[in-house]
Motif scaffolding. Structure first.
Motif, PDB file in Angstrom:
ATOM      1  N   UNK A  33       0.866  -1.172   0.000  1.00 10.40           N
ATOM      2  CA  UNK A  33       0.000   0.000   0.000  1.00 10.40           C
ATOM      3  C   UNK A  33       0.901   1.220   0.000  1.00 10.40           C
ATOM      4  N   UNK A  34       0.358   2.377  -0.309  1.00 15.27           N
ATOM      5  CA  UNK A  34       1.188   3.582  -0.301  1.00 15.27           C
ATOM      6  C   UNK A  34       1.017   4.400   0.979  1.00 15.27           C
ATOM      7  N   UNK A  35       0.071   4.036   1.824  1.00 18.13           N
ATOM      8  CA  UNK A  35      -0.196   4.780   3.044  1.00 18.13           C
ATOM      9  C   UNK A  35       0.661   4.263   4.194  1.00 18.13           C
ATOM     10  N   UNK A  36       1.085   5.161   5.097  1.00 18.60           N
ATOM     11  CA  UNK A  36       1.849   4.672   6.267  1.00 18.60           C
ATOM     12  C   UNK A  36       0.950   3.837   7.174  1.00 18.60           C
ATOM     13  N   UNK A  37       1.578   2.952   7.914  1.00 14.64           N
ATOM     14  CA  UNK A  37       0.842   2.198   8.926  1.00 14.64           C
ATOM     15  C   UNK A  37       0.418   3.145  10.040  1.00 14.64           C
ATOM     16  N   UNK A  49       7.636  -7.921  14.813  1.00  9.61           N
ATOM     17  CA  UNK A  49       7.725  -6.497  14.470  1.00  9.61           C
ATOM     18  C   UNK A  49       8.634  -6.321  13.250  1.00  9.61           C
ATOM     19  N   UNK A  50       9.755  -7.026  13.213  1.00  7.12           N
ATOM     20  CA  UNK A  50      10.684  -6.928  12.086  1.00  7.12           C
ATOM     21  C   UNK A  50      10.016  -7.350  10.779  1.00  7.12           C
ATOM     22  N   UNK A  51       9.135  -8.343  10.840  1.00  6.05           N
ATOM     23  CA  UNK A  51       8.428  -8.782   9.636  1.00  6.05           C
ATOM     24  C   UNK A  51       7.501  -7.711   9.090  1.00  6.05           C
ATOM     25  N   UNK A  52       6.967  -6.879   9.969  1.00  7.33           N
ATOM     26  CA  UNK A  52       6.048  -5.830   9.537  1.00  7.33           C
ATOM     27  C   UNK A  52       6.750  -4.503   9.260  1.00  7.33           C
ATOM     28  N   UNK A  53       8.051  -4.484   9.369  1.00 10.89           N
ATOM     29  CA  UNK A  53       8.850  -3.269   9.170  1.00 10.89           C
ATOM     30  C   UNK A  53       8.567  -2.608   7.828  1.00 10.89           C
ATOM     31  N   UNK A  54       8.444  -3.376   6.770  1.00 10.08           N
ATOM     32  CA  UNK A  54       8.274  -2.817   5.431  1.00 10.08           C
ATOM     33  C   UNK A  54       6.821  -2.764   4.966  1.00 10.08           C
ATOM     34  N   UNK A  55       5.914  -3.144   5.827  1.00 14.46           N
ATOM     35  CA  UNK A  55       4.492  -3.100   5.461  1.00 14.46           C
ATOM     36  C   UNK A  55       4.022  -1.656   5.372  1.00 14.46           C
ATOM     37  N   UNK A  56       2.977  -1.444   4.614  1.00 19.30           N
ATOM     38  CA  UNK A  56       2.346  -0.134   4.510  1.00 19.30           C
ATOM     39  C   UNK A  56       0.837  -0.315   4.482  1.00 19.30           C
ATOM     40  N   UNK A  57       0.126   0.714   4.938  1.00 18.72           N
ATOM     41  CA  UNK A  57      -1.318   0.734   4.818  1.00 18.72           C
ATOM     42  C   UNK A  57      -2.093  -0.081   5.821  1.00 18.72           C
ATOM     43  N   UNK A  73       8.896   0.174  13.735  1.00 16.41           N
ATOM     44  CA  UNK A  73       7.506   0.597  13.596  1.00 16.41           C
ATOM     45  C   UNK A  73       7.396   2.020  13.053  1.00 16.41           C
ATOM     46  N   UNK A  74       8.351   2.865  13.404  1.00 12.87           N
ATOM     47  CA  UNK A  74       8.339   4.256  12.943  1.00 12.87           C
ATOM     48  C   UNK A  74       8.748   4.384  11.483  1.00 12.87           C
ATOM     49  N   UNK A  75       9.507   3.407  10.995  1.00 17.19           N
ATOM     50  CA  UNK A  75      10.045   3.494   9.636  1.00 17.19           C
ATOM     51  C   UNK A  75       8.946   3.744   8.603  1.00 17.19           C
ATOM     52  N   UNK A  76       7.857   3.048   8.705  1.00 20.17           N
ATOM     53  CA  UNK A  76       6.740   3.200   7.774  1.00 20.17           C
ATOM     54  C   UNK A  76       5.426   3.434   8.497  1.00 20.17           C
ATOM     55  N   UNK A  77       5.504   4.043   9.682  1.00 16.81           N
ATOM     56  CA  UNK A  77       4.284   4.197  10.441  1.00 16.81           C
ATOM     57  C   UNK A  77       4.192   5.473  11.247  1.00 16.81           C
ATOM     58  N   UNK A 106       8.019   9.006  24.255  1.00 14.70           N
ATOM     59  CA  UNK A 106       9.140   9.224  23.343  1.00 14.70           C
ATOM     60  C   UNK A 106       8.877   8.608  21.969  1.00 14.70           C
ATOM     61  N   UNK A 107       8.165   7.500  21.934  1.00 15.08           N
ATOM     62  CA  UNK A 107       7.912   6.796  20.673  1.00 15.08           C
ATOM     63  C   UNK A 107       6.797   7.435  19.854  1.00 15.08           C
ATOM     64  N   UNK A 108       5.825   8.042  20.515  1.00 10.70           N
ATOM     65  CA  UNK A 108       4.577   8.446  19.856  1.00 10.70           C
ATOM     66  C   UNK A 108       4.655   9.800  19.160  1.00 10.70           C
ATOM     67  N   UNK A 109       3.950   9.864  18.038  1.00 10.21           N
ATOM     68  CA  UNK A 109       3.732  11.134  17.349  1.00 10.21           C
ATOM     69  C   UNK A 109       2.367  11.713  17.717  1.00 10.21           C
ATOM     70  N   UNK A 110       1.482  10.855  18.195  1.00  9.94           N
ATOM     71  CA  UNK A 110       0.136  11.252  18.614  1.00  9.94           C
ATOM     72  C   UNK A 110      -0.138  10.572  19.951  1.00  9.94           C
ATOM     73  N   UNK A 111      -0.804  11.285  20.857  1.00  8.54           N
ATOM     74  CA  UNK A 111      -1.177  10.721  22.148  1.00  8.54           C
ATOM     75  C   UNK A 111      -2.653  11.013  22.399  1.00  8.54           C
ATOM     76  N   UNK A 112      -3.403   9.965  22.730  1.00 12.37           N
ATOM     77  CA  UNK A 112      -4.845  10.102  22.966  1.00 12.37           C
ATOM     78  C   UNK A 112      -5.188   9.447  24.305  1.00 12.37           C
ATOM     79  N   UNK A 113      -5.888  10.190  25.156  1.00 13.57           N
ATOM     80  CA  UNK A 113      -6.354   9.645  26.430  1.00 13.57           C
ATOM     81  C   UNK A 113      -7.698   8.960  26.202  1.00 13.57           C
ATOM     82  N   UNK A 114      -7.763   7.668  26.534  1.00 18.33           N
ATOM     83  CA  UNK A 114      -8.982   6.881  26.320  1.00 18.33           C
ATOM     84  C   UNK A 114      -9.817   6.723  27.587  1.00 18.33           C
TER      85      UNK A 114
END
Length: 194
Positions: free
Chosen positions: A10-14, A75-83, A102-106, A157-165
């Motif tokens: 896919x062309x979209x980030x995870x 996690x390594x197997x999903x490294x190159x996944x997209x979408x 996870x950040x590589x494509x997500x 440190x890992x997150x680009x978005x944080x949501x309180x649930x």
């Protein structure tokens, strides 16, 4: 809603959901995938299916080290996944290589909740949930606050978005994630109503 075991092109980030146990990663991830018309993958569920035994058995037989090794391979197997929408295990952030992969494509989204909410959710799930063995050897519910607090800096440190649930429904959390995605990564976000 598909549960994949191999990455699909896919062309979209995870969209990668991280956070402590019982913060909503699986339920929010499934709904988010449905709204965005993406495939949803719960990495813990894939790990359990591939290992042929529940997490509690993996930990009982090989310790948390064995579980973390299997998790890292997955996690390594999903490294190159997209979408995809990926729900990770609560401890995925304990390994910086996992975070980098996870950040590589997500886009990493931290779902968090206050300790009382986590404890209440764990208590509600406990009788039927064999996939949440104790992390410290103590009571799963009692350890929740301390472990979640100790991991908070790693999630942050890992997150680009944080949501309180904490006091939000799955639908409300999905709406907040979609709003946040528009600010983190502008562009078309095809959606159906959450």
């Amino acid at each position: 809603m598909a549960h994949l075991t191999e990455p699909q092109p896919s062309r979209h980030p995870n969209l990668v959901l991280i956070g402590y146990r019982a913060t909503g990663k699986t339920s929010v991830g499934a709904r988010l995938a449905e709204v965005l018309q993406r495939s949803f993958v719960d990495l813990d569920q894939v790990l359990v299916r591939e290992a042929g035994r529940p997490i509690a058995d993996i930990v009982a037989q090989g310790g948390w080290g064995e579980f973390r090794r299997l998790e890292k391979e997955l996690v390594a197997r999903y490294r190159d996944a997209l979408g995809l929408v990926l729900a990770t295990g609560g401890g995925v952030v304990l390994d910086s290589n996992n975070v980098a992969a996870l950040r590589e494509n997500g886009i990493i989204i931290w779902l968090r909740a206050d300790p009382a909410a986590i404890q209440a959710r764990l208590a509600q799930d406990q009788p039927r949930d064999a996939n949440r063995p104790s992390l410290t050897g103590g009571d799963t519910i009692r350890e929740a606050a301390a472990v979640a607090e100790a991991r908070a800096p790693l999630y942050q440190a890992a997150a680009q978005i944080s949501i309180d649930t904490t006091h939000r429904s799955v639908t409300q959390v999905v709406k907040l994630v979609l709003e946040a995605l528009k600010t983190v990564m502008p562009g078309p976000w095809p959606t159906r109503s959450p």
